[in-house]
Design a protein around this motif. Structure first.
Motif, PDB file in Angstrom:
ATOM      1  N   LYS A 146       0.823  -1.215   0.000  1.00  0.00           N
ATOM      2  CA  LYS A 146       0.000   0.000   0.000  1.00  0.00           C
ATOM      3  C   LYS A 146       0.856   1.263   0.000  1.00  0.00           C
ATOM      4  N   SER A 147       2.091   1.166   0.508  1.00  0.00           N
ATOM      5  CA  SER A 147       2.906   2.370   0.625  1.00  0.00           C
ATOM      6  C   SER A 147       3.883   2.556  -0.524  1.00  0.00           C
ATOM      7  N   SER A 148       3.984   1.599  -1.396  1.00  0.00           N
ATOM      8  CA  SER A 148       4.935   1.670  -2.495  1.00  0.00           C
ATOM      9  C   SER A 148       4.412   2.621  -3.568  1.00  0.00           C
ATOM     10  N   LEU A 149       5.222   3.632  -3.911  1.00  0.00           N
ATOM     11  CA  LEU A 149       4.751   4.670  -4.826  1.00  0.00           C
ATOM     12  C   LEU A 149       5.622   4.856  -6.046  1.00  0.00           C
ATOM     13  N   HIS A 150       6.630   4.011  -6.276  1.00  0.00           N
ATOM     14  CA  HIS A 150       7.577   4.293  -7.351  1.00  0.00           C
ATOM     15  C   HIS A 150       7.102   3.845  -8.730  1.00  0.00           C
ATOM     16  N   PHE A 151       5.933   3.243  -8.855  1.00  0.00           N
ATOM     17  CA  PHE A 151       5.367   2.917 -10.157  1.00  0.00           C
ATOM     18  C   PHE A 151       4.104   3.741 -10.365  1.00  0.00           C
ATOM     19  N   GLU A 152       3.858   4.121 -11.599  1.00  0.00           N
ATOM     20  CA  GLU A 152       2.650   4.865 -11.933  1.00  0.00           C
ATOM     21  C   GLU A 152       1.463   3.926 -12.016  1.00  0.00           C
ATOM     22  N   ARG A 153       0.277   4.444 -11.765  1.00  0.00           N
ATOM     23  CA  ARG A 153      -0.946   3.655 -11.865  1.00  0.00           C
ATOM     24  C   ARG A 153      -1.685   4.032 -13.142  1.00  0.00           C
ATOM     25  N   SER A 154      -2.245   3.057 -13.796  1.00  0.00           N
ATOM     26  CA  SER A 154      -3.028   3.293 -15.004  1.00  0.00           C
ATOM     27  C   SER A 154      -4.401   3.823 -14.626  1.00  0.00           C
ATOM     28  N   ILE A 155      -4.932   4.761 -15.406  1.00  0.00           N
ATOM     29  CA  ILE A 155      -6.277   5.263 -15.139  1.00  0.00           C
ATOM     30  C   ILE A 155      -7.324   4.428 -15.863  1.00  0.00           C
ATOM     31  N   HIS A 156      -6.900   3.518 -16.751  1.00  0.00           N
ATOM     32  CA  HIS A 156      -7.831   2.729 -17.556  1.00  0.00           C
ATOM     33  C   HIS A 156      -8.278   1.443 -16.878  1.00  0.00           C
ATOM     34  N   MET A 157      -7.458   0.885 -16.040  1.00  0.00           N
ATOM     35  CA  MET A 157      -7.772  -0.364 -15.366  1.00  0.00           C
ATOM     36  C   MET A 157      -6.870  -0.461 -14.144  1.00  0.00           C
ATOM     37  N   PRO A 158      -7.155  -1.383 -13.227  1.00  0.00           N
ATOM     38  CA  PRO A 158      -6.314  -1.462 -12.033  1.00  0.00           C
ATOM     39  C   PRO A 158      -4.973  -2.125 -12.350  1.00  0.00           C
ATOM     40  N   ALA A 159      -4.149  -1.438 -13.115  1.00  0.00           N
ATOM     41  CA  ALA A 159      -2.888  -2.021 -13.570  1.00  0.00           C
ATOM     42  C   ALA A 159      -1.702  -1.243 -13.018  1.00  0.00           C
ATOM     43  N   LEU A 162       4.542  -1.120 -20.350  1.00  0.00           N
ATOM     44  CA  LEU A 162       3.854  -2.360 -20.010  1.00  0.00           C
ATOM     45  C   LEU A 162       2.982  -2.131 -18.781  1.00  0.00           C
ATOM     46  N   GLU A 163       1.706  -2.501 -18.903  1.00  0.00           N
ATOM     47  CA  GLU A 163       0.780  -2.441 -17.771  1.00  0.00           C
ATOM     48  C   GLU A 163       0.452  -3.867 -17.363  1.00  0.00           C
ATOM     49  N   THR A 164       0.531  -4.136 -16.081  1.00  0.00           N
ATOM     50  CA  THR A 164       0.296  -5.471 -15.551  1.00  0.00           C
ATOM     51  C   THR A 164      -0.832  -5.424 -14.537  1.00  0.00           C
ATOM     52  N   SER A 165      -1.773  -6.357 -14.682  1.00  0.00           N
ATOM     53  CA  SER A 165      -2.879  -6.482 -13.733  1.00  0.00           C
ATOM     54  C   SER A 165      -3.034  -7.949 -13.358  1.00  0.00           C
ATOM     55  N   VAL A 166      -3.862  -8.190 -12.350  1.00  0.00           N
ATOM     56  CA  VAL A 166      -4.136  -9.546 -11.876  1.00  0.00           C
ATOM     57  C   VAL A 166      -5.515  -9.942 -12.384  1.00  0.00           C
ATOM     58  N   THR A 183      -4.910  -7.962  -4.589  1.00  0.00           N
ATOM     59  CA  THR A 183      -6.255  -7.451  -4.870  1.00  0.00           C
ATOM     60  C   THR A 183      -6.238  -6.008  -5.332  1.00  0.00           C
ATOM     61  N   GLU A 184      -5.147  -5.282  -5.054  1.00  0.00           N
ATOM     62  CA  GLU A 184      -5.019  -3.895  -5.508  1.00  0.00           C
ATOM     63  C   GLU A 184      -5.047  -3.801  -7.035  1.00  0.00           C
ATOM     64  N   TRP A 185      -4.569  -4.864  -7.704  1.00  0.00           N
ATOM     65  CA  TRP A 185      -4.489  -4.863  -9.167  1.00  0.00           C
ATOM     66  C   TRP A 185      -5.447  -5.881  -9.790  1.00  0.00           C
ATOM     67  N   LEU A 186      -6.377  -6.394  -9.007  1.00  0.00           N
ATOM     68  CA  LEU A 186      -7.312  -7.405  -9.490  1.00  0.00           C
ATOM     69  C   LEU A 186      -8.358  -6.764 -10.380  1.00  0.00           C
ATOM     70  N   GLU A 187      -8.479  -7.309 -11.597  1.00  0.00           N
ATOM     71  CA  GLU A 187      -9.474  -6.807 -12.541  1.00  0.00           C
ATOM     72  C   GLU A 187     -10.864  -7.198 -12.078  1.00  0.00           C
ATOM     73  N   SER A 188     -11.821  -6.336 -12.340  1.00  0.00           N
ATOM     74  CA  SER A 188     -13.218  -6.647 -12.060  1.00  0.00           C
ATOM     75  C   SER A 188     -13.732  -7.609 -13.105  1.00  0.00           C
ATOM     76  N   PRO A 189     -14.647  -8.534 -12.711  1.00  0.00           N
ATOM     77  CA  PRO A 189     -15.227  -9.421 -13.726  1.00  0.00           C
ATOM     78  C   PRO A 189     -15.965  -8.607 -14.796  1.00  0.00           C
ATOM     79  N   ALA A 190     -15.826  -9.029 -16.044  1.00  0.00           N
ATOM     80  CA  ALA A 190     -16.435  -8.284 -17.153  1.00  0.00           C
ATOM     81  C   ALA A 190     -17.938  -8.441 -17.164  1.00  0.00           C
TER      82      ALA A 190
END
Length: 160
Positions: A9-22, A97-101, A153-160
């Motif tokens: 939760k405290s790691s901030l050195h990577f950017e977050r995507s606004i399109h999906m939880p990636a 590269l964007e990575t999600s779960v 779960t921070e990067w877990l995609e929502s079911p479509a």
């Protein structure tokens, strides 16, 4: 919340995507040496970027290089990949590269990697890696620790 869970939760050195939880897990510029005789980025370089992406996101989940060497001695290992090449990449292209779960199992996790040409935000490659959490001592799949599962779960995609 465990100390390990607080790490993710405290790691901030990577950017977050606004399109999906990636997690933006890799950035680079395609080098001429990354290209094959067809004039585009060689397939091996796509998978190398995704491999780096797995290590980046697992580190964000608390499975750092130090933890692999001297701590829990576990790491995700790819057991299945399904991929689509959507657009060519050539020397000089800036890539992200964007990575999600996608899914979290008891001993496995499925990651989605999406490689974009930064100019124009063009999706060039997409793959899903099913990975097992590998014990580096026994070389067998092992249970995913609760703190890692919670971070994922921070990067877990929502079911479509």
């Amino acid at each position: 919340m465990t100390q390990e869970a607080q790490f993710c939760k405290s790691s901030l050195h990577f950017e977050r995507s606004i399109h999906m939880p990636a997690l933006v897990s890799f950035r680079s510029v395609v080098d001429p040496t990354d290209s094959d005789f067809l004039g585009h980025m060689n397939v091996s370089r796509y998978f190398a970027a995704c491999s780096d992406g797995v290590f980046a996101i697992q580190s964000e989940m608390g499975l750092t290089a130090d933890d692999m060497r001297r701590g829990r001695r576990v790491s995700f290992a790819v057991v299945h990949a399904q991929s689509d090449f959507r657009a060519e990449l050539t020397a000089g292209d800036s890539i992200r590269l964007e990575t999600s779960v996608v899914a979290i199992g008891s001993k496995s996790m499925t990651f989605r990697h999406r490689l974009f040409r930064t100019d124009g935000d063009k999706l060039a490659f997409e793959t899903e890696f099913k990975c097992v959490l590998l014990s580096l001592e026994t070389r067998q799949a092992t249970e995913i620790p609760d703190d890692v599962r919670e971070c994922a779960t921070e990067w877990l995609e929502s079911p479509a």
